[in-house]
Design a protein around this motif. Structure first.
Motif, PDB file in Angstrom:
ATOM      1  N   LYS A 241       2.478   5.303  -7.348  1.00  0.00           N
ATOM      2  CA  LYS A 241       1.002   5.520  -8.152  1.00  0.00           C
ATOM      3  C   LYS A 241       1.356   5.285  -9.574  1.00  0.00           C
ATOM      4  CE  LYS A 241      -0.541   9.202  -5.269  1.00  0.00           C
ATOM      5  NZ  LYS A 241      -0.813  10.881  -5.115  1.00  0.00           N
TER       6      LYS A 241
ATOM      7  N   TYR B  91       2.579   1.656  -3.361  1.00  0.00           N
ATOM      8  CA  TYR B  91       1.558   2.165  -4.404  1.00  0.00           C
ATOM      9  C   TYR B  91       1.185   3.789  -4.332  1.00  0.00           C
ATOM     10  CZ  TYR B  91      -2.325   2.498  -7.318  1.00  0.00           C
ATOM     11  OH  TYR B  91      -3.207   3.012  -8.658  1.00  0.00           O
ATOM     12  N   GLN B  92       1.128   4.320  -2.945  1.00  0.00           N
ATOM     13  CA  GLN B  92       0.712   5.630  -2.702  1.00  0.00           C
ATOM     14  C   GLN B  92       1.819   6.488  -3.163  1.00  0.00           C
ATOM     15  OE1 GLN B  92       0.015   5.820   1.535  1.00  0.00           O
ATOM     16  NE2 GLN B  92      -2.240   4.989   1.310  1.00  0.00           N
ATOM     17  N   LEU B  93       3.333   5.993  -3.014  1.00  0.00           N
ATOM     18  CA  LEU B  93       4.447   6.903  -3.288  1.00  0.00           C
ATOM     19  C   LEU B  93       4.803   7.021  -4.773  1.00  0.00           C
ATOM     20  CD1 LEU B  93       6.862   5.566  -0.749  1.00  0.00           C
ATOM     21  CD2 LEU B  93       5.593   7.880  -0.620  1.00  0.00           C
TER      22      LEU B  93
ATOM     23  N   ASN C  36       0.759  -1.219   0.016  1.00  0.00           N
ATOM     24  CA  ASN C  36      -0.040   0.203   0.022  1.00  0.00           C
ATOM     25  C   ASN C  36       0.796   1.251   0.026  1.00  0.00           C
ATOM     26  OD1 ASN C  36      -2.352   1.605   0.242  1.00  0.00           O
ATOM     27  ND2 ASN C  36      -2.481   1.413   2.345  1.00  0.00           N
ATOM     28  N   ARG C  37       2.090   1.209   1.126  1.00  0.00           N
ATOM     29  CA  ARG C  37       2.593   2.295   1.011  1.00  0.00           C
ATOM     30  C   ARG C  37       3.667   2.602  -0.543  1.00  0.00           C
ATOM     31  NH1 ARG C  37       5.721   5.123   5.110  1.00  0.00           N
ATOM     32  NH2 ARG C  37       6.307   7.165   4.063  1.00  0.00           N
TER      33      ARG C  37
END
Length: 344
Positions: free
Chosen positions: A54, A50-52, A47-48
């Motif tokens: 994208k 993908y957030q960084l 998740n981290r």
């Protein structure tokens, strides 16, 4: 003056640099995993990541993260191969070296965290020093503005005094011109009186033998002439006194104006001196402010590096760098000195 970047801002900047350097999505996710784990000490999650980053779908960071952990476990296993050692001793020696390497890595991470805390403390102190310098600069600029206003007011007052002095000088010149005119009038009257007396004397010589009546008229005329002369002389004396008094007042006023002008000139010199002193303080504060900015910039640009993990495989006999990897992993003191050297 640029402020020091926060950890999140620095991480975002490094990820943007990696995006430009690695256009492929899977390679980019792999590099971000290494950046988070080795440089920033953060355990990466899907998740981290993908957030960084994208990019791609949610399955891409999950797959790359699994590959990263598998590769990391493979590289963390240390094999010690020697023809004279039994297999069980080789395994025990490998576990021992792995344990030593793990403890040295932990000590290196602890030293890195302590160094980060020290850098944060120094950054806070530098920021407080910058704030204090800005406050002092604002105070000095306010004082300088006040001194500048006082200096301008003094200059205006000096110009007014100079104008008043010029008016007094013009008035004195007018009085001197009037005095010259009165003196010229008195001189003309004196010459006229001399001419009249000379003519009267001539007439008196011619008519000395005239009758008693003519003599009495002559005496009466002379008496009237003397009275007129006395009146003219009294008026001239009075005029001369008034003129002297006017000249004395003009000279007194001129002296007063001159003393006031000298006083204002002295005050103007003091104000200029104080403005020069304040300018010197302002230059010193600006120099200190520039030095603080340079120190902050140096602290911001210092890289924080973590020791790289290298595997020990059977190919170590053909690659001399693998031996150096085992020796570096077993020397935590050398890693601490290297971390301190890179920070300085």
């Amino acid at each position: 003056m640029s402020d020091v970047l926060s950890p999140d801002a620095a991480l975002a900047a490094e990820i943007e640099r990696l995006k430009a350097e690695f256009p492929k999505t899977r390679e980019l996710y792999r590099e971000v995993c290494a950046l988070l784990f080795f440089r920033h000490g953060i355990t990466p999650t899907a998740n981290r990541l993908y957030q960084l980053v994208k990019r791609g779908s949610m399955g891409t960071p999950t797959a790359v993260l699994g590959e990263f952990w598998t590769e990391l476990r493979e590289k963390s296993r240390i094999r010690i191969e020697h023809p004279d050692l039994p297999a069980d001793l080789q395994a025990v020696a490998g576990e021992l070296v792995a344990t030593l390497w793990t403890r040295s890595s932990t000590a290196a991470h602890d030293a890195l965290d302590a160094l980060r805390d020290e850098v944060e403390v120094q950054r806070g102190e530098a920021q407080r020093a910058v704030v204090a310098a800005r406050d002092e600069l604002a105070r000095v600029e306010g004082a300088l503005e006040q001194r500048t206003g006082a200096l301008l007011a003094a200059q205006v007052e000096v110009r007014e005094l100079e104008k008043a002095q010029a008016e007094g000088r013009a008035q004195r010149q007018a009085l001197e011109a009037e005095l010259e005119r009165v003196r010229a009038t008195l001189a003309a009257r004196d010459r006229e009186f001399v001419e009249v007396r000379e003519g009267f004397s001539r007439d008196l010589g011619k008519q000395r033998d005239a009758t008693e009546r003519a003599e009495e008229r002559f005496r009466a005329s002379e008496k009237r002439a003397l009275l007129e002369i006395d009146r003219e002389r009294s008026a001239a004396t009075k005029l001369q006194k008034e003129l002297d008094e006017a000249v004395r007042r003009a000279e007194q006023k001129d002296a007063d104006h001159r003393r006031a002008s000298e006083t204002m000139q002295a005050q103007l010199g003091d104000a200029r001196h104080q403005a020069g002193v304040l300018q010197g303080h302002l230059d010193a504060i600006r120099a200190a402010n520039s030095a603080c900015a340079q120190e902050l910039e140096i602290l911001r640009r210092q890289p924080l590096t973590a020791p790289a993990l290298r595997p020990e495989t059977g190919a170590r006999r053909s690659s001399p760098q693998s031996k150096g990897t085992v020796r570096k992993a077993g020397s935590p003191a050398r890693k601490r000195r290297a971390s301190k050297g890179s920070a300085t």
